[in-house]
Scaffold this active site. Structure first.
Site, mmCIF file in Angstrom:
data_model
loop_
_atom_site.group_PDB
_atom_site.id
_atom_site.type_symbol
_atom_site.label_atom_id
_atom_site.label_comp_id
_atom_site.label_asym_id
_atom_site.label_seq_id
_atom_site.Cartn_x
_atom_site.Cartn_y
_atom_site.Cartn_z
ATOM 1 N N ASP A 1 -15.809 12.295 4.022
ATOM 2 C CA ASP A 1 -15.833 10.835 3.939
ATOM 3 C C ASP A 1 -15.421 10.200 5.261
ATOM 4 O O ASP A 1 -16.240 10.016 6.145
ATOM 5 C CB ASP A 1 -14.919 10.350 2.806
ATOM 6 N N TYR B 1 -12.313 9.873 8.430
ATOM 7 C CA TYR B 1 -11.128 10.448 9.063
ATOM 8 C C TYR B 1 -9.911 9.572 8.782
ATOM 9 O O TYR B 1 -9.979 8.347 8.839
ATOM 10 C CB TYR B 1 -11.358 10.608 10.567
ATOM 11 N N GLY C 1 3.520 1.261 -12.551
ATOM 12 C CA GLY C 1 4.078 2.186 -11.573
ATOM 13 C C GLY C 1 4.064 1.560 -10.194
ATOM 14 O O GLY C 1 3.834 0.354 -10.038
ATOM 15 N N GLU D 1 1.912 -2.237 -19.702
ATOM 16 C CA GLU D 1 2.581 -0.950 -19.459
ATOM 17 C C GLU D 1 3.012 -0.357 -20.794
ATOM 18 O O GLU D 1 3.705 -1.003 -21.578
ATOM 19 C CB GLU D 1 3.796 -1.151 -18.543
ATOM 20 N N ARG E 1 -2.799 9.012 -9.763
ATOM 21 C CA ARG E 1 -3.842 9.634 -8.968
ATOM 22 C C ARG E 1 -4.043 11.078 -9.415
ATOM 23 O O ARG E 1 -3.130 11.698 -9.974
ATOM 24 C CB ARG E 1 -3.484 9.583 -7.470
ATOM 25 N N HIS F 1 25.375 -5.245 14.913
ATOM 26 C CA HIS F 1 25.572 -6.464 14.115
ATOM 27 C C HIS F 1 24.824 -7.619 14.777
ATOM 28 O O HIS F 1 24.830 -7.736 15.997
ATOM 29 C CB HIS F 1 27.064 -6.821 14.053
#
Length: 472
Positions: A41, A43, A186, A207, A276, A448
């Site tokens: 597909d 790079y 998620g 969910e 996934r 700081h």
């Protein structure tokens, strides 16, 4: 453009040019090995093209617009004109710059690049095709599988790019829907819901569990959930997506609870963000000694080696945690092992980040995990509302928490939910990797005013020595 005349043999064959594959190829080439990298597909893989980079580019652009539009209390009043198409074009420019850089780096290190799909014919060879045309075969001494992952589909919710969108589709929209439904709360679902809510979209998240960000500690998830609510995101917990139908306006989603109660929600589009899955269907693993697990992932050892002696697997295809930086490190390990080094992957300090609002970052062990392991933890915490820098950023939600061994005070974990958590976690990951103590980090002078002072204060709090928050 990659070469189309295939080498007949190579020392190292890398399949997939994502953040694991291209790193492995470059490292192997730097060790003097002949390396061939096959990519079907683009790079850079999912991370650079449709995941990490484009989503974070859009989050940055949208945050600029949202912050400017909500800065009246700072004395800033702006009339905004958000051009989504222009925003997408800018995002694409960032992606193109990085993916082009990957190709140049590979070529500059002597890696042979091949556009095509590689499928194993044995434990020592692959056949390469391009658009259905066979280009030839390549035999190898070693191979590294780095084919990554893709958005998982729900049964009955096949991605069509029009009504049912994957995260990839969502990042490519050139116009905004009025109403959007997201299935899954998620990290992907929460990042996307935040993005669209800040653009003024009416967002509902469905969910099946009872909280956002399942797998994260509840006090961390609570901070993100509260901010999401402030943005107007509507959550429907305890409901699972059951089916959908097309309507004159767009879509209608039907959900069901464990008790069988049904609900329906109209919207323009539905985004499915339920995780996934590994990309292995084109690899021809049946022709090798590799046996995927029941979820399709390729099992490996701590040197990234599979059941096939000369084949390694890295990145998402090798299983959790599915993180780009973990894939890159695995790529280095695989290349080094092939080159003859005794490299191993340490999982003690692999940080993870979620680019919600505010960001989340974790590394190492939690307090609960330490107790489950029979260890007595000591915990330090610094709320961001006590951070001077957080106040000047007008970002005071959240906290930094550090977990250490009760007797040795060795730092073993950290959880952050705060602005720039993805950057702050690096110091704590280094501390864990170096087995640093609470005292060593607390005694290090931090600049700081910065957010990193919250790390110092959390560590000091664990010792009962914090100055800017009450010690527990």
């Amino acid at each position: 453009m990659a070469v189309q005349s295939l080498p007949s043999e190579t020392d190292v064959l890398v399949i997939g040019a994502g953040p694991g594959g291209y790193v492995a190829a470059i490292r192997a080439a730097q060790s003097g090995l002949d390396v061939t990298l096959v990519e079907k597909d683009a790079y850079g893989g999912a991370c650079l093209n449709v995941g990490c980079i484009p989503s974070k580019a859009l989050i940055t652009a949208i945050d600029i617009a949202h912050d400017a539009d909500h800065a009246g209390h700072m004395g800033i009043n702006a009339e905004l004109d958000v051009d989504l198409a222009g925003m997408i074009d800018w995002k694409d420019g960032v992606v193109n710059q990085l993916t082009g850089g990957v190709e140049k780096l590979c070529k500059g290190n002597g890696v042979t690049l091949v556009d095509g799909t590689a499928a194993f014919t044995s434990d020592r060879a692959v056949r390469v095709t391009q658009d259905g045309t066979e280009l030839g075969s390549i035999s190898f001494d070693h191979a590294i599988v780095a084919t990554g992952s893709r958005p998982a589909e729900l049964p009955g919710f096949a991605f069509d790019g029009e009504h049912i969108l994957s995260s990839t589709h969502a990042l490519e929209l050139k116009s905004l829907p009025d109403q959007l439904l997201l299935i899954g709360a998620g990290y992907i679902g929460m990042e996307l819901s935040t993005v669209f809510a800040k653009l003024g979209v009416d967002v509902t998240v469905v969910e099946m569990l009872d909280q956002v960000l399942p797998g994260y500690e509840r006090d961390i998830a609570r901070v993100v959930r509260q901010r999401a609510g402030d943005l107007g995101i509507d959550f429907r917990f305890g409901e699972g997506a059951d089916s959908w139908e097309e309507t004159a306006r767009g879509v209608r989603l039907f959900t069901v609870t464990e008790d069988g109660d049904r609900s329906e929600y109209p919207a323009d589009r539905i985004v499915v963000a339920v995780g996934r899955e590994p990309v292995t269907d084109t690899l021809g693993l049946g022709n090798t000694s590799i046996e995927p697990d029941d979820r399709g992932f390729v099992p490996t050892d701590d040197q990234t080696q599979t059941d096939a002696e000369r084949i390694f697997a890295i990145g998402d295809v090798a299983g959790e945690p599915m993180l780009a930086h973990k894939a890159s490190k695995e790529g280095e390990v695989a290349a080094d092992v092939i080159a003859g080094d005794d490299a191993t992957l340490s999982s003690r300090a692999i940080p993870a980040a979620v680019f919600t609002d505010p960001e989340i970052a974790t590394v190492g062990m939690t307090e609960a995990e330490m107790k489950e392991a029979g260890q007595e933890p000591v915990v330090g915490r610094m709320p961001m509302r006590a951070s001077g820098r957080a106040l000047t950023l007008d970002e005071t939600d959240g906290f930094v928490r550090v977990v250490a061994h009760g007797s040795t005070e060795t730092i073993l974990g950290a959880q952050l939910v705060c602005p720039d958590a993805s950057e702050l976690v690096a110091e704590l990951a280094l501390a864990i990797e170096l087995e640093a103590s609470l005292e060593e980090v607390a005694s290090t002078i931090h600049t700081h005013p910065t957010l990193t002072e919250a790390v110092m204060e959390a560590v000091a709090n664990a010792r009962g020595e914090a100055i800017h928050t009450l010690n527990r």
